[in-house]
Design an enzyme around this catalytic site. Structure first.
Site, mmCIF file in Angstrom:
data_model
loop_
_atom_site.group_PDB
_atom_site.id
_atom_site.type_symbol
_atom_site.label_atom_id
_atom_site.label_comp_id
_atom_site.label_asym_id
_atom_site.label_seq_id
_atom_site.Cartn_x
_atom_site.Cartn_y
_atom_site.Cartn_z
ATOM 1 N N LYS A 130 -1.046 -24.058 7.481
ATOM 2 C CA LYS A 130 -0.477 -24.187 6.142
ATOM 3 C C LYS A 130 -0.360 -25.652 5.698
ATOM 4 O O LYS A 130 -0.820 -26.024 4.616
ATOM 5 C CB LYS A 130 0.899 -23.512 6.103
ATOM 6 C CG LYS A 130 1.669 -23.701 4.820
ATOM 7 C CD LYS A 130 0.907 -23.119 3.647
ATOM 8 C CE LYS A 130 1.485 -23.535 2.314
ATOM 9 N NZ LYS A 130 2.661 -22.812 1.921
ATOM 10 N N GLY A 174 -6.247 -36.583 -13.234
ATOM 11 C CA GLY A 174 -5.226 -36.629 -14.277
ATOM 12 C C GLY A 174 -3.928 -37.153 -13.708
ATOM 13 O O GLY A 174 -3.915 -38.110 -12.930
ATOM 14 N N GLY A 226 2.232 -32.052 -8.360
ATOM 15 C CA GLY A 226 3.681 -31.983 -8.254
ATOM 16 C C GLY A 226 4.040 -30.621 -7.712
ATOM 17 O O GLY A 226 3.249 -30.002 -7.007
ATOM 18 N N CYS A 255 5.625 -27.674 -3.424
ATOM 19 C CA CYS A 255 4.903 -27.610 -2.141
ATOM 20 C C CYS A 255 4.174 -28.905 -1.787
ATOM 21 O O CYS A 255 4.562 -29.590 -0.842
ATOM 22 C CB CYS A 255 3.912 -26.455 -2.164
ATOM 23 S SG CYS A 255 4.734 -24.865 -2.188
ATOM 24 N N LYS A 260 2.838 -27.264 -13.520
ATOM 25 C CA LYS A 260 1.478 -26.801 -13.811
ATOM 26 C C LYS A 260 1.578 -25.640 -14.783
ATOM 27 O O LYS A 260 2.661 -25.070 -14.951
ATOM 28 C CB LYS A 260 0.759 -26.412 -12.524
ATOM 29 C CG LYS A 260 1.240 -25.142 -11.851
ATOM 30 C CD LYS A 260 0.364 -24.877 -10.629
ATOM 31 C CE LYS A 260 0.284 -23.419 -10.295
ATOM 32 N NZ LYS A 260 -0.553 -23.134 -9.150
ATOM 33 N N ARG A 291 9.958 -28.345 -10.414
ATOM 34 C CA ARG A 291 10.202 -29.181 -9.229
ATOM 35 C C ARG A 291 9.142 -30.280 -9.143
ATOM 36 O O ARG A 291 7.948 -30.008 -9.257
ATOM 37 C CB ARG A 291 10.185 -28.320 -7.959
ATOM 38 C CG ARG A 291 11.448 -27.510 -7.784
ATOM 39 C CD ARG A 291 11.355 -26.605 -6.595
ATOM 40 N NE ARG A 291 10.327 -25.578 -6.786
ATOM 41 C CZ ARG A 291 9.908 -24.742 -5.822
ATOM 42 N NH1 ARG A 291 10.419 -24.825 -4.618
ATOM 43 N NH2 ARG A 291 8.978 -23.836 -6.078
HETATM 44 C C1 UDX Z 1 0.035 -25.046 -3.581
HETATM 45 C C2 UDX Z 1 -1.162 -24.500 -2.765
HETATM 46 O O1 UDX Z 1 -2.309 -24.386 -3.602
HETATM 47 C C3 UDX Z 1 -0.811 -23.150 -2.179
HETATM 48 O O2 UDX Z 1 -1.873 -22.662 -1.378
HETATM 49 C C4 UDX Z 1 0.454 -23.299 -1.346
HETATM 50 O O3 UDX Z 1 0.842 -22.050 -0.825
HETATM 51 C C5 UDX Z 1 1.579 -23.890 -2.177
HETATM 52 O O4 UDX Z 1 1.168 -25.123 -2.751
HETATM 53 P P1 UDX Z 1 0.997 -24.598 -6.033
HETATM 54 O O5 UDX Z 1 2.033 -25.632 -5.733
HETATM 55 O O6 UDX Z 1 1.401 -23.323 -6.686
HETATM 56 O O7 UDX Z 1 0.241 -24.174 -4.672
HETATM 57 O O8 UDX Z 1 -0.049 -25.285 -7.014
HETATM 58 P P2 UDX Z 1 -1.564 -25.773 -6.970
HETATM 59 O O9 UDX Z 1 -2.356 -24.890 -7.829
HETATM 60 O O10 UDX Z 1 -2.038 -26.020 -5.601
HETATM 61 O O11 UDX Z 1 -1.400 -27.160 -7.745
HETATM 62 C C6 UDX Z 1 -0.595 -28.199 -7.194
HETATM 63 C C7 UDX Z 1 -0.545 -29.368 -8.097
HETATM 64 O O12 UDX Z 1 -1.802 -30.034 -8.101
HETATM 65 C C8 UDX Z 1 -0.227 -29.076 -9.548
HETATM 66 O O13 UDX Z 1 0.710 -30.041 -10.010
HETATM 67 C C9 UDX Z 1 -1.556 -29.224 -10.256
HETATM 68 O O14 UDX Z 1 -1.408 -29.603 -11.590
HETATM 69 C C10 UDX Z 1 -2.226 -30.302 -9.424
HETATM 70 N N1 UDX Z 1 -3.696 -30.269 -9.456
HETATM 71 C C11 UDX Z 1 -4.365 -29.186 -8.981
HETATM 72 C C12 UDX Z 1 -4.393 -31.363 -9.930
HETATM 73 O O15 UDX Z 1 -3.794 -32.363 -10.347
HETATM 74 N N2 UDX Z 1 -5.762 -31.344 -9.930
HETATM 75 C C13 UDX Z 1 -6.461 -30.273 -9.467
HETATM 76 O O16 UDX Z 1 -7.698 -30.317 -9.479
HETATM 77 C C14 UDX Z 1 -5.741 -29.155 -8.988
#
Ligand code: UDX
Length: 451
Positions: free
Chosen positions: A220, A269, A273, A276, A339, A346
């Site tokens: 993980k 970008g 955040g 996780c 997102k 958070r």
């Molecule tokens: C993440 C993991 O993807 C997931 O597998 C784990 O269980 C928990 O953490 P999550 O926090 O829901 O999930 O969001 P994720 O879609 O991974 O995006 C994380 C952050 O990265 C967001 O702030 C998003 O805006 C940013 N991001 C994502 C980018 O800046 N660029 C990208 O190309 C993709």
């Protein structure tokens, strides 16, 4: 692959913790046909969940609760004693970053084990799903054993979740893999029981990997470290693009065609955040340090630094577009959630930027389709509006900070009539620069040429 008869199995399952992970897991387990009792110490949360009201916005969750609650297969309670008799107990509590430290706070996981232990039977399997520092599972089993009734040998498996907010239901019922960490004499039986829990998705071909405790725990955090690295890599390229006059979006498209690299998670970008990625990479570094492997993860410090730098770069750009100072300037902020398709704020990059602009004396007005209530609670000193248009009235600069679909559908020509100064800074590189420029806007973005 499970046999056809396994698909008819209906187990009794308890889920400890009704945060993001727990609520979704409980509802999805009921949807898979199991009988589920979900436990949380917060009576208000349990009362609202029992009425089918989730504590957060997640696409499809209210509908799913509305479907499974009337079936009687899902119940919520504050009473641990009600988990007695469950075949499987899932621990789904949070492991936040410790205040003032990088390490994860695992106290909720151990507290859950302590409350659960007296209710264990010889047949019941405890399954950890929370994201924990490697080595936690072994300690947790000792804790379960210490509290278990006389004559009961505690059984524990580690089964990390990988759900993404916004896709949490899909990621739970149809994940891209299952990982089972097992250990000890009951390992084979533990795998068989988990196969019964997930009989439905396994029958559809979801891969399942069986390994030891530390490997399962590491899968993980290693996955999140990789995803964070990919995002910070492209954001580092954005910094170089800005210096060289290149376009990071075209660069990412071109890189992504190489299927060894892939286009996913190469969106440059404002960076990552949420609850996780930021805390998981910090906790991973802290744990590696405890294990004497700090050098191996030294690079994650840079990944974190690149990510944080994006936020200050956005404030710099906003200041620059406002003539060198934000003092008294009206800043419209589109987005508050970390997102889109989430109301989770958070470690939200959007709110961090909004707060920094406010600290420099800007009059900041925020609009987000779902996260307004949460944002207001945590940042009461920011201004809030009920629509994009209201947020943009007389704005000196518009900051696009969370890539909601609604923001891509804005008519820039109409919005230009509302603002004081038609300047937009696209922190997510998802607006169409040609469209905005042709409507008279100055369009700026992170990692893209000025014109
Ligand atoms: C993440 C993991 O993807 C997931 O597998 C784990 O269980 C928990 O953490 P999550 O926090 O829901 O999930 O969001 P994720 O879609 O991974 O995006 C994380 C952050 O990265 C967001 O702030 C998003 O805006 C940013 N991001 C994502 C980018 O800046 N660029 C990208 O190309 C993709």
């Amino acid at each position: 692959m499970p046999t056809a008869s396994l698909l008819d199995v209906s187990l009794t399952i308890s889920v400890i913790g009704t945060g993001y992970l727990g609520v979704v897991h409980a509802a999805c387990m009921a949807e898979l046909g199991h009988t589920v009792i979900a436990v949380d110490s917060d009576p208000a949360k349990i009362e609202s969940l029992s009425r089918g009201v989730a504590p957060m916005f997640e696409p499809g969750l209210d509908e799913l609760l509305g479907k499974v609650l009337p079936s009687g297969r899902l119940r919520f309670t504050t009473d641990y004693a009600q988990v007695v008799g469950a075949d499987v107990h899932f621990i789904c509590v949070g492991t936040p970053q410790r205040r003032g430290e990088n390490a994860a706070d695992t106290s909720y996981v151990f507290a859950a084990a302590q409350s659960l232990a007296p209710h264990l039977s010889q047949e019941a399997l405890v399954v950890g799903k929370s994201t924990v520092p490697v080595g936690t599972a072994a300690r947790l089993r000792d804790r379960l054993q210490a509290g278990a009734p006389e004559g009961v040998t505690a059984r524990l498996a580690w089964n990390p979740e990988f759900l993404r907010e916004g896709f949490a239901i899909q990621d739970t019922v149809a994940p891209n893999r299952f990982v089972y960490g097992v250990d000890g004499p009951s390992a084979e039986a533990d795998v068989a029981l988990l196969d019964e829990v997930y009989a439905g998705p396994l029958a559809s071909g979801t891969p399942r990997l069986v390994c030891d405790f530390p490997t399962a725990e590491l899968v993980k955090v290693a996955a999140n470290a990789f995803l964070a690295t990919k995002i910070s890599f492209i954001n580092a390229m954005a910094e170089v693009c800005e210096a060289a006059g290149a376009d990071v979006v075209q660069l990412a498209d071109a890189l992504g065609h190489d299927d060894r690299i892939g286009r996913k998670f190469l969106n440059a970008g404002l960076g990552f955040g949420g609850g996780c990625l930021p805390k998981d990479i910090r906790a991973f570094m802290a744990r590696a340090c405890e294990l004497g492997a700090d050098e191996a993860l030294e690079f994650l410090r840079e990944i974190d630094a690149i990510n944080v730098r994006r936020r200050s770069r956005m404030v710099d750009l906003a200041r620059e577009q406002c003539g060198g100072t934000l003092l008294g300037k009206r800043v419209a902020v589109l987005g508050a959630a970390f997102k889109p398709d989430s109301d989770d704020i958070r470690d939200s990059p959007a709110l961090d930027v909004a707060q920094a602009a406010r600290t420099e004396g800007a009059v900041v007005t925020v609009y987000d389709p779902k996260a307004m209530e949460a944002a207001r609670r945590v940042h009461p000193d920011l201004g809030y509006a009920d629509s994009v248009e209201e947020a943009c009235i007389d704005a000196d600069v518009v900051l696009h900070l969370t890539e909601w679909k609604q923001f891509r559908q804005i008519d820039p020509a109409a919005l230009a009539t509302i603002v004081e100064n038609p300047t937009v800074i696209d922190g997510r590189n998802t607006l169409d620069p040609a469209l905005w420029r042709s409507a008279g806007w100055v369009y700026r973005a992170l990692g893209r040429p000025t014109v």
